[in-house]
Design a protein around this motif. Structure first.
Motif, mmCIF file in Angstrom:
data_model
loop_
_atom_site.group_PDB
_atom_site.id
_atom_site.type_symbol
_atom_site.label_atom_id
_atom_site.label_comp_id
_atom_site.label_asym_id
_atom_site.label_seq_id
_atom_site.Cartn_x
_atom_site.Cartn_y
_atom_site.Cartn_z
ATOM 1 N N ASN A 31 0.817 -1.214 0.000
ATOM 2 C CA ASN A 31 0.000 0.000 0.000
ATOM 3 C C ASN A 31 0.847 1.257 0.000
ATOM 4 O OD1 ASN A 31 -2.219 -1.757 0.477
ATOM 5 N ND2 ASN A 31 -1.756 -1.710 2.671
ATOM 6 N N PHE A 33 0.350 5.756 -0.311
ATOM 7 C CA PHE A 33 -0.634 6.820 -0.135
ATOM 8 C C PHE A 33 0.015 8.171 -0.404
ATOM 9 C CE2 PHE A 33 -3.560 4.027 2.186
ATOM 10 C CZ PHE A 33 -2.700 3.055 2.681
ATOM 11 N N TYR A 35 -0.880 12.175 0.708
ATOM 12 C CA TYR A 35 -1.683 13.099 1.501
ATOM 13 C C TYR A 35 -1.174 14.519 1.269
ATOM 14 C CZ TYR A 35 -3.470 9.271 4.417
ATOM 15 O OH TYR A 35 -4.095 8.127 4.888
ATOM 16 N N PHE A 48 -4.579 6.710 -3.247
ATOM 17 C CA PHE A 48 -3.837 5.600 -2.695
ATOM 18 C C PHE A 48 -3.812 4.445 -3.686
ATOM 19 C CE2 PHE A 48 -7.477 3.036 -1.127
ATOM 20 C CZ PHE A 48 -8.488 3.987 -1.158
ATOM 21 N N TYR A 50 -3.175 0.036 -3.868
ATOM 22 C CA TYR A 50 -2.993 -1.239 -3.179
ATOM 23 C C TYR A 50 -2.080 -2.186 -3.942
ATOM 24 C CZ TYR A 50 -6.708 -0.002 0.070
ATOM 25 O OH TYR A 50 -7.460 0.609 1.027
ATOM 26 N N SER A 94 2.527 1.222 3.602
ATOM 27 C CA SER A 94 2.200 0.319 4.704
ATOM 28 C C SER A 94 2.029 -1.095 4.184
ATOM 29 C CB SER A 94 0.931 0.772 5.424
ATOM 30 O OG SER A 94 -0.219 0.371 4.719
ATOM 31 N N GLY A 96 -0.042 -3.158 5.694
ATOM 32 C CA GLY A 96 -1.396 -3.568 6.064
ATOM 33 C C GLY A 96 -2.111 -2.449 6.778
ATOM 34 N N ALA A 97 -2.960 -2.836 7.734
ATOM 35 C CA ALA A 97 -3.887 -1.873 8.318
ATOM 36 C C ALA A 97 -3.308 -1.039 9.435
ATOM 37 C CB ALA A 97 -5.106 -2.624 8.847
ATOM 38 N N TYR A 100 1.573 3.088 9.127
ATOM 39 C CA TYR A 100 2.114 3.767 7.962
ATOM 40 C C TYR A 100 3.545 4.188 8.282
ATOM 41 C CZ TYR A 100 -2.551 4.792 5.898
ATOM 42 O OH TYR A 100 -3.798 4.746 5.330
ATOM 43 N N TYR B 32 -8.108 -1.222 14.420
ATOM 44 C CA TYR B 32 -6.722 -0.840 14.677
ATOM 45 C C TYR B 32 -6.681 0.638 15.028
ATOM 46 C CZ TYR B 32 -5.379 -5.242 12.510
ATOM 47 O OH TYR B 32 -5.228 -6.566 12.226
ATOM 48 N N MET B 34 -4.066 3.789 16.125
ATOM 49 C CA MET B 34 -2.671 4.191 16.098
ATOM 50 C C MET B 34 -2.497 5.616 16.620
ATOM 51 S SD MET B 34 -3.400 1.804 13.708
ATOM 52 C CE MET B 34 -4.078 2.710 12.301
ATOM 53 N N LEU B 46 5.095 6.586 13.494
ATOM 54 C CA LEU B 46 4.249 5.765 14.337
ATOM 55 C C LEU B 46 4.815 5.684 15.744
ATOM 56 C CD1 LEU B 46 1.776 3.807 14.414
ATOM 57 C CD2 LEU B 46 3.421 1.967 14.003
ATOM 58 N N TYR B 49 0.549 1.318 18.325
ATOM 59 C CA TYR B 49 -0.740 0.907 17.807
ATOM 60 C C TYR B 49 -1.349 -0.128 18.736
ATOM 61 C CZ TYR B 49 0.584 -3.707 16.040
ATOM 62 O OH TYR B 49 0.991 -5.011 15.930
ATOM 63 N N SER B 92 -8.180 2.223 11.601
ATOM 64 C CA SER B 92 -8.525 1.516 10.372
ATOM 65 C C SER B 92 -9.335 0.273 10.707
ATOM 66 C CB SER B 92 -7.273 1.143 9.589
ATOM 67 O OG SER B 92 -6.502 0.203 10.298
ATOM 68 N N GLY B 94 -9.146 -2.633 8.838
ATOM 69 C CA GLY B 94 -8.271 -3.784 8.682
ATOM 70 C C GLY B 94 -8.841 -4.919 7.871
ATOM 71 N N ASN B 98 -10.840 -1.305 1.223
ATOM 72 C CA ASN B 98 -10.003 -0.269 1.834
ATOM 73 C C ASN B 98 -9.439 -0.713 3.184
ATOM 74 O OD1 ASN B 98 -10.686 1.357 -0.340
ATOM 75 N ND2 ASN B 98 -12.387 2.308 0.746
ATOM 76 N N ALA B 99 -9.124 -2.002 3.316
ATOM 77 C CA ALA B 99 -8.658 -2.531 4.591
ATOM 78 C C ALA B 99 -7.408 -1.833 5.090
ATOM 79 C CB ALA B 99 -8.404 -4.032 4.463
ATOM 80 N N GLY B 100 -6.560 -1.402 4.183
ATOM 81 C CA GLY B 100 -5.299 -0.811 4.602
ATOM 82 C C GLY B 100 -5.335 0.687 4.774
ATOM 83 N N LYS B 101 -6.499 1.280 4.647
ATOM 84 C CA LYS B 101 -6.594 2.742 4.673
ATOM 85 C C LYS B 101 -6.931 3.213 6.079
ATOM 86 C CE LYS B 101 -9.727 6.127 2.960
ATOM 87 N NZ LYS B 101 -10.986 6.242 2.263
ATOM 88 N N SER B 102 -6.148 4.164 6.577
ATOM 89 C CA SER B 102 -6.384 4.733 7.899
ATOM 90 C C SER B 102 -7.103 6.062 7.782
ATOM 91 C CB SER B 102 -5.057 4.959 8.632
ATOM 92 O OG SER B 102 -4.464 3.748 9.012
ATOM 93 N N PHE B 104 -7.439 9.620 9.815
ATOM 94 C CA PHE B 104 -6.654 10.376 10.792
ATOM 95 C C PHE B 104 -7.483 11.462 11.463
ATOM 96 C CE2 PHE B 104 -2.211 9.128 10.140
ATOM 97 C CZ PHE B 104 -2.314 8.374 8.998
#
Lengths: 111, 114
Positions: A31, A33, A35, A48, A50, A94, A96-97, A100, B32, B34, B46, B49, B92, B94, B98-102, B104
């Protein structure tokens, strides 16, 4: 340590120019992204991806496009730069979830 | 209404104080949670988390998640001037699309005065 490298820390471009912001990550993350960060507005997701050659629009894609030809590289393109695109641009990757890794950012000024 | 709301701050505390940073959220699918720290003119990094509810401790930092209240907190004990930064919460799901998208929060700027 995962590293996300953004090609420029500071850029000054003229209105109407086509601008390329490059981002490279070295840990085989799926992944990636883009911003932008503006005072009082937080982090806003532009695009973004994947997977290679895949892209998804974020919250504010207008005026931007992206390219991901290789897994490690994700480019943000401003087709015709405008002054309201003056901002800090942050790339992240990243696996995964849950986490980042961000680059150091590119502060773009459009004059 | 935003999916994630963060106490806006700014916060200014004396060195050695306990700091509490807080976020609320509306999406019950978030699993999740963070916390990121961002120093001036740098990208966020980071900090911690947590998966699902509960507490997690790392040195002077403790992250708490209360999913029943949709409320998360970051506590900093014995705060130091080097803790002065903007703190961002992120969440997120998970799984699923869009599982990997956080998502903010907008960030809280903390200043710890010597």
């Amino acid at each position: 340590d995962v590293k996300v490298t953004q090609s420029s820390r500071y850029l000054v471009k003229r209105t109407g120019e086509k601008v390329f912001l490059e981002c490279v990550q070295d840990m085989d993350h799926e992944n990636m992204f883009w911003y932008r960060q503006d005072p009082g507005l937080g982090l806003r997701l532009i695009y973004f991806s994947y997977d290679v050659k895949m892209k998804e629009k974020g919250d504010i894609p207008e005026g931007y496009s992206v390219s991901r030809e290789k897994k490690e590289r994700f480019s943000l393109i401003l087709e015709s730069a405008s002054t309201n695109q003056t901002s800090m641009y942050l790339c992240a990757s990243s696996p995964g979830a849950r986490s980042y890794t961000f680059g150091s950012g590119t502060r773009l000024t459009v004059v | 209404q935003k999916e994630v709301e963060q106490d806006p701050g700014p916060l200014s505390v004396p060195e050695g104080a306990i700091v509490s940073l807080n976020c609320t959220y509306s999406n019950s699918a978030f699993q999740y949670f963070m916390w990121y720290r961002q120093y001036s003119r740098k990208g966020p990094e980071l900090l911690m988390y947590t998966y699902s509810s509960g507490n997690k401790e790392d040195g002077r930092f403790t992250a708490q998640v209360d999913k029943s209240s949709k409320y998360i907190s970051l506590f900093i004990r014995d705060s130091q001037p080097s803790d002065s930064a903007t703190y961002l919460c992120a969440m997120s799901a998970g799984i699923g699309t869009n599982a990997g998208k956080s998502t903010f929060g907008d960030g809280t700027t903390l200043t710890v005065k010597p």
